[in-house]
Write a protein that holds these residues in place. Structure first.
Motif: not given
Length: 452
Positions: A244, A264, A266
């Motif tokens: 990330r 993910h 972010t």
């Protein structure tokens, strides 16, 4: 009353006569109520209309006020005695407005705290630098090592104190060859110290990015000095936090960034690679079939109008929420967002810099309501009196509304008696507070309203 007077001291609409009375009060109370006098002096110090003699008097009342006045360019070198006000003198040296001879005096000051502050000042004379480099307090030398020039840093890289050598490694001005030598120092762990360096060999970055600590690997994942090959290695890191973090690397390839966004969360900030994207790249990403990728673009605040308007009509509420604060959106577009998604976008629409007063009023009347939307309305420059009055019903928005100049004067006056001292202080600092109310606040404090 003290909190009200401190709020009043910061009020930009305070008449000069009342400024004079508050300055006199701060000086008068220095002996009997030093804590209040310090707070009042500090609040007054930020005013733009202080006379020079008032600045000097307030600076003499408390040294932390003197430091603030020095850093805000209200206090000059002629106003400061480095012997009695060393911290103010250091502040002026740090701002480049002190006298060079002060540095010699302060480098010999008995307080290591003063010498520590001096060590980070720019442009110190060479002999002062030499004296600080030989200071008996290792923390002083380490502070010098952190900020000094490359040649001095290279010299201090041989210092026996590991704290100093570690500071040398963290200094961006330290020559690379010195950093590489320190990287082989068995007494040092440079995993965090080099996190700001962008000019190291890829072999060293690879070693640092392989650190067993997740936080260290995540830190180097967004270091702009990390090259393309290592970026791909970090993208395969087994820990999600590292992958990330890689999204914040300014040179991460867009295809990889898109993958990271889909896999993910972010964060809500604009990513550096998106900020640097070309209009063509932005348009391509905005057309992605994945909402997470379109959200990356929606956080940009300088989009081509066509891309901005397309995202404003996106079928995904999260994308619309991300683009809602973008300047240039029409009132019709903002109202359409609220109609389609309601509470999901209410706060972000309220944060749009072009939101009109009428729209903000309507947002405060929306049911169900959203507390964060009221906070955004309460700080919005276009907020109207009716919108701000509605915000007073919310505990967190109330503080912001109390300071807003569009709040009706009668409401501001009433808030002076609020049970929340922070709200009352904010109201005292509101430029819409009537002058008569300002004067009444001072009467019990300086005795002007007492009868003989």
């Amino acid at each position: 009353m003290n909190h009200l007077l401190c709020g009043l001291a910061a009020n930009p609409a305070l008449p000069p006569e009342l400024v004079d009375r508050l300055v006199a009060l701060a000086l008068q109370r220095a002996g009997s109520a030093p804590e209040f006098a310090d707070d009042l002096a500090y609040s007054l110090a930020d005013r733009a209309n202080l006379r020079h003699e008032q600045v000097v008097a307030l600076a003499a009342q408390a040294e932390h006020t003197a430091v603030f006045l020095a850093r805000s360019a209200k206090l000059a070198a002629d106003d400061v005695d480095p012997g009695s006000a060393p911290r103010a003198a250091v502040a002026l040296l740090d701002e480049g407005r002190g006298r060079p001879e002060w540095a010699h005096l302060l480098a010999a000051h008995p307080s290591s705290g003063i010498r520590w502050k001096l060590a980070s000042c720019p442009g110190l004379p060479p002999d002062v630098v030499d004296r600080l480099a030989a200071d008996p307090d290792g923390e002083v030398v380490a502070e010098l090592a952190l900020w000094t020039s490359g040649p001095v840093a290279a010299r201090l890289a041989l210092h026996p104190d590991p704290r100093v050598r570690l500071a040398v490694a963290a200094n961006p001005a330290t020559p690379v060859e010195s950093v590489l030598a320190l990287a082989e120092d068995p007494e040092l762990s440079l995993n965090w110290a080099l996190s700001e360096r962008t000019d190291l060999p890829q072999s060293l970055y690879a070693r640092l990015a392989a650190d067993p600590l997740t936080g260290v690997r995540a830190t180097y994942a967004h270091n702009r000095g990390v090259g393309p090959e290592l970026i791909r290695v970090l993208a395969a890191d087994p820990v999600e936090d590292v992958r990330r973090a890689l999204a914040a690397h300014p040179h991460v390839p867009l295809d990889l960034l898109a993958e990271l966004a889909v896999e993910h969360r972010t964060g809500s900030d604009l990513l550096p690679r998106i900020a640097a994207a070309t209009p063509a790249e932005l348009a391509e990403l905005a057309a992605s079939p994945f909402p997470a990728v379109r959200m990356l673009v929606a956080r940009h605040r300088d989009l081509p109008a066509q891309v901005r308007d397309a995202l404003a009509g996106d079928p995904d509420a999260a994308v619309v929420q991300a683009v809602a604060p973008h300047p240039g959106l029409s009132e019709a577009a903002l109202r359409a967002m609220v109609e389609r998604y309601g509470v999901q976008v209410l706060a972000r629409v309220a944060a749009n810099p072009d939101a009109t007063g009428a729209l903000l009023e309507d947002l405060t009347r929306h049911r169900p309501g959203v507390r964060r939307a009221l906070k955004e309305v309460a700080r919005h420059p276009h907020a109207t009196g009716p919108a701000l009055l509605a915000c007073l019903a919310d505990r967190t928005a109330r503080l912001l509304a109390a300071a807003h100049p569009a709040l009706p004067p009668e409401a501001v006056t009433e808030l002076l008696g609020d049970e929340d001292r922070s709200v009352a202080e904010a109201a005292a600092g509101n430029p819409s507070l009537p002058c008569a109310a300002m004067a009444r606040l001072l009467e019990p404090a300086d005795g002007r309203g007492r009868r003989g």
